[in-house]
Design a protein around this motif. Structure first.
Motif, PDB file in Angstrom:
ATOM      1  N   PRO A  37    -142.288   7.243 -61.075  1.00 59.51           N
ATOM      2  CA  PRO A  37    -142.584   7.696 -59.699  1.00 59.51           C
ATOM      3  C   PRO A  37    -144.038   7.461 -59.298  1.00 59.51           C
ATOM      4  N   LEU A  38    -144.953   7.607 -60.250  1.00 61.21           N
ATOM      5  CA  LEU A  38    -146.357   7.360 -59.944  1.00 61.21           C
ATOM      6  C   LEU A  38    -146.606   5.880 -59.652  1.00 61.21           C
ATOM      7  N   ALA A  39    -145.983   4.995 -60.454  1.00 61.72           N
ATOM      8  CA  ALA A  39    -146.152   3.562 -60.233  1.00 61.72           C
ATOM      9  C   ALA A  39    -145.532   3.128 -58.913  1.00 61.72           C
ATOM     10  N   GLN A  40    -144.415   3.724 -58.543  1.00 60.74           N
ATOM     11  CA  GLN A  40    -143.779   3.372 -57.276  1.00 60.74           C
ATOM     12  C   GLN A  40    -144.664   3.747 -56.102  1.00 60.74           C
ATOM     13  N   ASP A  41    -145.266   4.929 -56.144  1.00 60.13           N
ATOM     14  CA  ASP A  41    -146.157   5.353 -55.058  1.00 60.13           C
ATOM     15  C   ASP A  41    -147.394   4.476 -55.002  1.00 60.13           C
ATOM     16  N   LEU A  42    -147.957   4.141 -56.181  1.00 53.20           N
ATOM     17  CA  LEU A  42    -149.131   3.270 -56.209  1.00 53.20           C
ATOM     18  C   LEU A  42    -148.795   1.893 -55.658  1.00 53.20           C
ATOM     19  N   GLY A  43    -147.625   1.351 -56.003  1.00 62.13           N
ATOM     20  CA  GLY A  43    -147.229   0.048 -55.489  1.00 62.13           C
ATOM     21  C   GLY A  43    -147.105   0.036 -53.982  1.00 62.13           C
ATOM     22  N   GLN A  44    -146.585   1.120 -53.421  1.00 59.49           N
ATOM     23  CA  GLN A  44    -146.458   1.201 -51.963  1.00 59.49           C
ATOM     24  C   GLN A  44    -147.823   1.228 -51.286  1.00 59.49           C
ATOM     25  N   ARG A  45    -148.788   1.876 -51.914  1.00 59.91           N
ATOM     26  CA  ARG A  45    -150.130   1.937 -51.329  1.00 59.91           C
ATOM     27  C   ARG A  45    -150.850   0.595 -51.462  1.00 59.91           C
ATOM     28  N   LEU A  46    -150.666  -0.068 -52.596  1.00 65.39           N
ATOM     29  CA  LEU A  46    -151.309  -1.371 -52.777  1.00 65.39           C
ATOM     30  C   LEU A  46    -150.685  -2.427 -51.880  1.00 65.39           C
ATOM     31  N   ALA A  47    -149.434  -2.235 -51.478  1.00 65.63           N
ATOM     32  CA  ALA A  47    -148.790  -3.179 -50.568  1.00 65.63           C
ATOM     33  C   ALA A  47    -149.449  -3.182 -49.198  1.00 65.63           C
ATOM     34  N   ASP A  48    -150.143  -2.085 -48.883  1.00 63.97           N
ATOM     35  CA  ASP A  48    -150.911  -2.018 -47.638  1.00 63.97           C
ATOM     36  C   ASP A  48    -152.233  -2.746 -47.873  1.00 63.97           C
ATOM     37  N   ALA A  49    -152.254  -4.031 -47.574  1.00 62.84           N
ATOM     38  CA  ALA A  49    -153.392  -4.878 -47.906  1.00 62.84           C
ATOM     39  C   ALA A  49    -154.630  -4.467 -47.120  1.00 62.84           C
ATOM     40  N   PRO A  50    -155.821  -4.569 -47.718  1.00 62.31           N
ATOM     41  CA  PRO A  50    -157.064  -4.273 -46.993  1.00 62.31           C
ATOM     42  C   PRO A  50    -157.342  -5.322 -45.933  1.00 62.31           C
ATOM     43  N   ALA A  51    -158.315  -5.039 -45.077  1.00 69.23           N
ATOM     44  CA  ALA A  51    -158.645  -5.964 -43.991  1.00 69.23           C
ATOM     45  C   ALA A  51    -159.090  -7.312 -44.534  1.00 69.23           C
ATOM     46  N   ASP A  52    -159.851  -7.302 -45.611  1.00 69.00           N
ATOM     47  CA  ASP A  52    -160.277  -8.534 -46.266  1.00 69.00           C
ATOM     48  C   ASP A  52    -159.306  -8.838 -47.404  1.00 69.00           C
ATOM     49  N   ALA A  53    -158.583  -9.935 -47.300  1.00 71.94           N
ATOM     50  CA  ALA A  53    -157.558 -10.260 -48.298  1.00 71.94           C
ATOM     51  C   ALA A  53    -158.146 -10.509 -49.678  1.00 71.94           C
ATOM     52  N   PHE A  54    -159.441 -10.787 -49.766  1.00 67.30           N
ATOM     53  CA  PHE A  54    -160.062 -11.070 -51.053  1.00 67.30           C
ATOM     54  C   PHE A  54    -160.694  -9.826 -51.683  1.00 67.30           C
ATOM     55  N   THR A  55    -160.525  -8.664 -51.038  1.00 67.54           N
ATOM     56  CA  THR A  55    -161.053  -7.426 -51.603  1.00 67.54           C
ATOM     57  C   THR A  55    -160.300  -7.072 -52.870  1.00 67.54           C
ATOM     58  N   GLN A  56    -161.019  -6.819 -53.920  1.00 65.27           N
ATOM     59  CA  GLN A  56    -160.401  -6.516 -55.214  1.00 65.27           C
ATOM     60  C   GLN A  56    -159.990  -5.050 -55.284  1.00 65.27           C
ATOM     61  N   GLU A  57    -158.809  -4.810 -55.845  1.00 64.38           N
ATOM     62  CA  GLU A  57    -158.362  -3.453 -56.097  1.00 64.38           C
ATOM     63  C   GLU A  57    -158.955  -2.973 -57.422  1.00 64.38           C
ATOM     64  N   TRP A  58    -159.201  -1.662 -57.530  1.00 65.72           N
ATOM     65  CA  TRP A  58    -159.800  -1.077 -58.728  1.00 65.72           C
ATOM     66  C   TRP A  58    -158.899   0.044 -59.212  1.00 65.72           C
ATOM     67  N   ILE A  59    -158.370  -0.104 -60.433  1.00 66.06           N
ATOM     68  CA  ILE A  59    -157.444   0.874 -60.993  1.00 66.06           C
ATOM     69  C   ILE A  59    -157.931   1.261 -62.381  1.00 66.06           C
ATOM     70  N   ALA A  60    -158.081   2.542 -62.621  1.00 66.80           N
ATOM     71  CA  ALA A  60    -158.452   3.048 -63.935  1.00 66.80           C
ATOM     72  C   ALA A  60    -157.198   3.530 -64.653  1.00 66.80           C
ATOM     73  N   VAL A  61    -157.072   3.161 -65.917  1.00 68.89           N
ATOM     74  CA  VAL A  61    -155.932   3.561 -66.750  1.00 68.89           C
ATOM     75  C   VAL A  61    -156.483   4.193 -68.029  1.00 68.89           C
ATOM     76  N   PRO A  62    -155.734   5.118 -68.651  1.00 67.26           N
ATOM     77  CA  PRO A  62    -156.257   5.796 -69.847  1.00 67.26           C
ATOM     78  C   PRO A  62    -156.170   4.982 -71.117  1.00 67.26           C
TER      79      PRO A  62
END
Length: 433
Positions: free
Chosen positions: A12-37
């Protein structure tokens, strides 16, 4: 914007994160930053996001995961420290463990500056001065991350512990040695710098090398405690910060948050959160989640946690589902569950020796794959408390059995094991030397 979401499982956490990342930023080359344990979580999350991002249809395997920087939660604080204008031109952080070790080594030589040097100058057989300095440097680094208030008190000359109480005489050498080391380093430590940096971060006066959207996924503990909460709260003033918490029981989290209002820090012998836990496994194995719930409930700058848990079935199908249901609901185990003879959802194997354990594990996984055609090898996780001991046995056992193994003796399909979260010192003995 600061969002906290919790669930008892990762999908469920990955599904919610995927939906948010699908909303692309204004600059298509902006890098996403994700921290994992952990590295294993990173690998699983990449595969899971590939079923969402760019996929032809939901759940398909033709998606693409790109332009995402995966890091560890502690690097969030490092990024803020690196943005300090006073240190940005430095060749490196003088308080990093590697460089701090040499400062501690030099401080040990200046025994005239502190009164308890004799206890550390005596070495046992086989010990080295560098090894002792490295141990102390690791200790000081841990204090900076988890007990910043104590370090700030040491700077002011007050010898106190993490709760603010006077230190025992046997521990008096620590603040004394730290102050001598601080003089040798010649620059303020991270606990001294962080309050002003966080104040600048809240007013957007500090330029941090982080994208507009930051996510922390599968977090099981707060690295740094209250200081970490202050960090994400300040970062959320001008960025979108999404925190995904892996909770053993969202019901227990809400119960602790409802009744916990003690000032921080809380000594473990005065902890009242245990009274809110009805299931014995939550009491014994749920300490990290319990302490995180206490932190969240006692910090005013954190919003309420949103639950992503789905409603489980009313009638558990097997013993595993019954156990999971009790944990989610935070209820004590009942004696009204009837175990069917065919129920093998929870199995306990008694084996003689480490090698035999790995052999039985291999056969149990092969049986599970044969009994369930929908189960694939990338859906199997093996947890091991002493990975350094088992890793060579796993590699040898799994490579010698299966269809593609030499001298095949009908061991069934070949099983592939990927061992994650091993340090370089464990993989390469020369580095340890």
């Amino acid at each position: 914007m600061l969002n906290l979401r919790a669930a008892e499982s990762l999908p469920p956490l990955a599904q919610d994160l995927g939906q948010r990342l699908a909303d692309a930023p204004a600059d298509a080359f902006t890098q996403e930053w994700i921290a994992v344990p952990a590295a294993g979580i990173k690998r699983w999350l990449q595969l899971e996001l590939a079923r969402t991002l760019g996929a032809s249809e939901p759940g398909a395997n033709d998606g693409v995961v790109a332009n995402i920087k995966f890091a560890y939660p502690a690097t969030l604080g490092q990024a803020v420290l690196a943005a300090d204008p006073l240190f940005i031109k430095e060749s490196g952080d003088p308080w990093s463990v590697d460089r701090l070790t040499w400062a501690v080594l030099a401080a040990l030589d200046e025994s005239s500056k502190w009164s308890t040097a004799t206890t550390l100058s005596e070495l046992t057989e086989g010990a080295s001065r560098y090894g002792r300095a490295r141990y102390v440097a690791d200790l000081f680094d841990s204090y900076s991350n988890h007990r910043p208030e104590m370090i700030r008190a040491w700077v002011e000359g007050r010898n106190v512990d993490g709760n603010g109480s006077p230190l025992d005489a046997a521990m008096a050498w620590q603040p004394e040695l730290w102050r001598v080391t601080r003089e040798i380093v010649g620059s303020p430590s991270s606990p001294e710098r962080m309050p002003q940096l966080l104040a600048d971060l809240r007013t957007n006066a500090l330029e941090v090398d982080l994208p507009p959207r930051v996510s922390l996924f599968g977090i099981t503990g707060m690295p740094g405690g209250e200081q970490f909460l202050e960090l994400i709260s300040a970062l959320g003033q001008h960025r979108e910060v999404n925190i995904y918490l892996l909770e053993p029981s969202v019901g227990a989290l809400k119960a602790i948050q409802k009744h916990s209002s003690s000032p921080l820090p809380i000594p473990r012998n005065q902890e009242v959160a245990l009274e809110e836990l009805a299931h014995p496994l939550l009491r014994s194995w749920g300490q990290p989640a319990r302490e995180r719930a206490v932190l969240l409930s006692n910090y005013a700058g954190i919003p309420e946690v949103q639950s992503l848990t789905t409603t489980p079935p009313t009638q558990p199908a097997d013993l595993l589902h019954q156990l999971q249901g009790d944990l989610r609901a935070n209820t004590a185990p009942q004696s009204n569950f009837s175990l069917l003879p065919s129920d093998r959802s929870v199995e306990i194997h008694s084996c003689h020796g480490l090698t035999r354990q790995v052999e039985v594990l291999h056969d149990a996984l092969a049986h599970a794959l044969a009994d369930d055609p929908t189960l694939t090898q990338d859906e199997i996780l093996v947890a091991c408390p002493t990975l350094s001991q088992y890793a060579p046995l796993i590699e040898a056992t799994f490579s010698s059995r299966g269809e593609s193994a030499p001298n095949n003796e009908n061991f069934g399909p070949r099983l592939f094991a990927q061992i994650a979260d091993r340090s370089q010192r464990e993989v390469y003995p020369v580095l340890d030397c």
